[in-house]
Design a protein around this motif. Sequence first.
Motif, PDB file in Angstrom:
ATOM      1  N   SER A   1     -13.244 -13.746   8.141  1.00  0.00           N
ATOM      2  CA  SER A   1     -11.920 -13.605   8.748  1.00  0.00           C
ATOM      3  C   SER A   1     -11.326 -12.233   8.441  1.00  0.00           C
ATOM      4  CB  SER A   1     -10.979 -14.699   8.240  1.00  0.00           C
ATOM      5  OG  SER A   1     -11.403 -15.963   8.686  1.00  0.00           O
ATOM      6  N   LEU A   2     -11.523 -11.752   7.237  1.00  0.00           N
ATOM      7  CA  LEU A   2     -11.050 -10.420   6.872  1.00  0.00           C
ATOM      8  C   LEU A   2     -11.734  -9.364   7.738  1.00  0.00           C
ATOM      9  CD1 LEU A   2      -9.452  -8.454   5.085  1.00  0.00           C
ATOM     10  CD2 LEU A   2     -11.355  -8.562   3.448  1.00  0.00           C
ATOM     11  N   TYR A   3     -13.027  -9.516   7.957  1.00  0.00           N
ATOM     12  CA  TYR A   3     -13.742  -8.552   8.791  1.00  0.00           C
ATOM     13  C   TYR A   3     -13.212  -8.564  10.227  1.00  0.00           C
ATOM     14  CZ  TYR A   3     -17.257  -5.898  11.187  1.00  0.00           C
ATOM     15  OH  TYR A   3     -17.868  -4.960  11.959  1.00  0.00           O
TER      16      TYR A   3
ATOM     17  N   VAL B   1       0.819  -1.222   0.000  1.00  0.00           N
ATOM     18  CA  VAL B   1       0.000   0.000   0.000  1.00  0.00           C
ATOM     19  C   VAL B   1       0.848   1.265   0.000  1.00  0.00           C
ATOM     20  CG1 VAL B   1      -1.960  -1.138   1.085  1.00  0.00           C
ATOM     21  CG2 VAL B   1      -0.325   0.101   2.512  1.00  0.00           C
ATOM     22  N   ASN B   2       2.161   1.121   0.180  1.00  0.00           N
ATOM     23  CA  ASN B   2       3.049   2.277   0.157  1.00  0.00           C
ATOM     24  C   ASN B   2       3.423   2.605  -1.294  1.00  0.00           C
ATOM     25  OD1 ASN B   2       4.634   4.354   1.117  1.00  0.00           O
ATOM     26  ND2 ASN B   2       6.412   3.061   1.441  1.00  0.00           N
ATOM     27  N   SER B   3       2.402   2.672  -2.112  1.00  0.00           N
ATOM     28  CA  SER B   3       2.587   2.937  -3.537  1.00  0.00           C
ATOM     29  C   SER B   3       1.402   3.767  -4.011  1.00  0.00           C
ATOM     30  CB  SER B   3       2.628   1.609  -4.296  1.00  0.00           C
ATOM     31  OG  SER B   3       2.428   1.813  -5.665  1.00  0.00           O
ATOM     32  N   PHE B   4       1.687   4.775  -4.793  1.00  0.00           N
ATOM     33  CA  PHE B   4       0.597   5.598  -5.313  1.00  0.00           C
ATOM     34  C   PHE B   4      -0.311   4.822  -6.253  1.00  0.00           C
ATOM     35  CE2 PHE B   4       3.648   9.053  -4.218  1.00  0.00           C
ATOM     36  CZ  PHE B   4       2.847   9.668  -3.272  1.00  0.00           C
ATOM     37  N   SER B   5       0.161   3.685  -6.749  1.00  0.00           N
ATOM     38  CA  SER B   5      -0.666   2.912  -7.672  1.00  0.00           C
ATOM     39  C   SER B   5      -1.592   1.931  -6.953  1.00  0.00           C
ATOM     40  CB  SER B   5       0.217   2.156  -8.669  1.00  0.00           C
ATOM     41  OG  SER B   5       1.010   1.202  -7.993  1.00  0.00           O
ATOM     42  N   PHE B   6      -1.438   1.777  -5.617  1.00  0.00           N
ATOM     43  CA  PHE B   6      -2.340   0.885  -4.883  1.00  0.00           C
ATOM     44  C   PHE B   6      -3.735   1.490  -4.873  1.00  0.00           C
ATOM     45  CE2 PHE B   6      -4.562  -0.716  -1.163  1.00  0.00           C
ATOM     46  CZ  PHE B   6      -4.392  -2.081  -1.334  1.00  0.00           C
ATOM     47  N   ASN B   7      -4.721   0.687  -5.221  1.00  0.00           N
ATOM     48  CA  ASN B   7      -6.098   1.165  -5.317  1.00  0.00           C
ATOM     49  C   ASN B   7      -6.964   0.416  -4.295  1.00  0.00           C
ATOM     50  OD1 ASN B   7      -8.818   1.555  -6.047  1.00  0.00           O
ATOM     51  ND2 ASN B   7      -8.236   1.978  -8.154  1.00  0.00           N
ATOM     52  N   PRO B   8      -7.324   1.058  -3.168  1.00  0.00           N
ATOM     53  CA  PRO B   8      -8.137   0.387  -2.150  1.00  0.00           C
ATOM     54  C   PRO B   8      -9.481  -0.113  -2.687  1.00  0.00           C
ATOM     55  CG  PRO B   8      -7.254   2.445  -1.293  1.00  0.00           C
ATOM     56  CD  PRO B   8      -6.936   2.412  -2.758  1.00  0.00           C
ATOM     57  N   LYS B   9     -10.060   0.606  -3.619  1.00  0.00           N
ATOM     58  CA  LYS B   9     -11.354   0.169  -4.169  1.00  0.00           C
ATOM     59  C   LYS B   9     -11.200  -1.121  -4.959  1.00  0.00           C
ATOM     60  CE  LYS B   9     -13.613   4.590  -4.101  1.00  0.00           C
ATOM     61  NZ  LYS B   9     -14.504   5.524  -4.727  1.00  0.00           N
ATOM     62  N   GLN B  10     -10.099  -1.267  -5.682  1.00  0.00           N
ATOM     63  CA  GLN B  10      -9.871  -2.520  -6.411  1.00  0.00           C
ATOM     64  C   GLN B  10      -9.632  -3.668  -5.437  1.00  0.00           C
ATOM     65  OE1 GLN B  10      -6.763  -1.626  -9.286  1.00  0.00           O
ATOM     66  NE2 GLN B  10      -8.295  -1.778 -10.905  1.00  0.00           N
ATOM     67  N   PHE B  11      -8.893  -3.398  -4.367  1.00  0.00           N
ATOM     68  CA  PHE B  11      -8.702  -4.426  -3.351  1.00  0.00           C
ATOM     69  C   PHE B  11     -10.056  -4.862  -2.794  1.00  0.00           C
ATOM     70  CE2 PHE B  11      -8.301  -5.848   0.982  1.00  0.00           C
ATOM     71  CZ  PHE B  11      -7.254  -6.762   0.920  1.00  0.00           C
ATOM     72  N   ALA B  12     -10.875  -3.885  -2.412  1.00  0.00           N
ATOM     73  CA  ALA B  12     -12.193  -4.191  -1.844  1.00  0.00           C
ATOM     74  C   ALA B  12     -13.082  -4.921  -2.837  1.00  0.00           C
ATOM     75  CB  ALA B  12     -12.864  -2.907  -1.368  1.00  0.00           C
ATOM     76  N   ALA B  13     -12.941  -4.605  -4.115  1.00  0.00           N
ATOM     77  CA  ALA B  13     -13.754  -5.261  -5.148  1.00  0.00           C
ATOM     78  C   ALA B  13     -13.432  -6.751  -5.256  1.00  0.00           C
ATOM     79  CB  ALA B  13     -13.547  -4.573  -6.492  1.00  0.00           C
ATOM     80  N   ALA B  14     -12.261  -7.156  -4.785  1.00  0.00           N
ATOM     81  CA  ALA B  14     -11.883  -8.568  -4.833  1.00  0.00           C
ATOM     82  C   ALA B  14     -12.516  -9.372  -3.695  1.00  0.00           C
ATOM     83  CB  ALA B  14     -10.363  -8.708  -4.780  1.00  0.00           C
ATOM     84  N   ILE B  15     -13.022  -8.714  -2.682  1.00  0.00           N
ATOM     85  CA  ILE B  15     -13.572  -9.418  -1.513  1.00  0.00           C
ATOM     86  C   ILE B  15     -14.711 -10.366  -1.876  1.00  0.00           C
ATOM     87  CG2 ILE B  15     -14.774  -9.099   0.705  1.00  0.00           C
ATOM     88  CD1 ILE B  15     -13.008  -6.575   1.077  1.00  0.00           C
ATOM     89  N   PRO B  16     -15.659  -9.983  -2.736  1.00  0.00           N
ATOM     90  CA  PRO B  16     -16.730 -10.932  -3.073  1.00  0.00           C
ATOM     91  C   PRO B  16     -16.241 -12.233  -3.708  1.00  0.00           C
ATOM     92  CG  PRO B  16     -17.366  -8.722  -3.692  1.00  0.00           C
ATOM     93  CD  PRO B  16     -15.906  -8.667  -3.307  1.00  0.00           C
ATOM     94  N   ASP B  17     -15.036 -12.241  -4.252  1.00  0.00           N
ATOM     95  CA  ASP B  17     -14.487 -13.473  -4.823  1.00  0.00           C
ATOM     96  C   ASP B  17     -13.883 -14.390  -3.770  1.00  0.00           C
ATOM     97  OD1 ASP B  17     -15.229 -12.769  -7.386  1.00  0.00           O
ATOM     98  OD2 ASP B  17     -13.262 -11.961  -7.912  1.00  0.00           O
TER      99      ASP B  17
END
Length: 91
Positions: free
Chosen positions: A44-46, A20-36
Motif C-alpha cells: 500500500s505504501l508503494y 517532514v518540515n523539520s531539519f530533524s526529520f530523517n528520510p532514511k530512518q523513516f525508510a528503515a521502518a518499512i520492513p517492520d
Amino acid sequence: MDNIRESREYKLAKDWEMAVNSFSFNPKQFAAAIPDMHPTLQQSLYRLVKECIVVMADETRHYDERNRASHEEVKCIMEYLKKNGKHIPLK
C-alpha cells in the motif's frame, strides 16, 4: 476530487507535511521502518509513492528552482514505469 480537504487522506498529507518540515526529520530512518510493516501495508505504501510520483511529474503544475530537480527525476521515473511498471494489486 470533491471535498479533498475533508478527506482523511488530505489530513494525513498535511500531518506528513508538518513532520517532514523539520531539519530533524530523517528520510532514511523513516525508510528503515518499512520492513517492520506488514507486507500488505508495504505494498500500500508503494502504491501511495507511485501516485505521488504521478502528481509530481505533472507538467501542468508550477515548479520553481527549489523543486525542479525532483520534478525532473520523477519524470524519468514515470518514463520507466510507463515502459516497465507493474500493476500492484491491493492484496
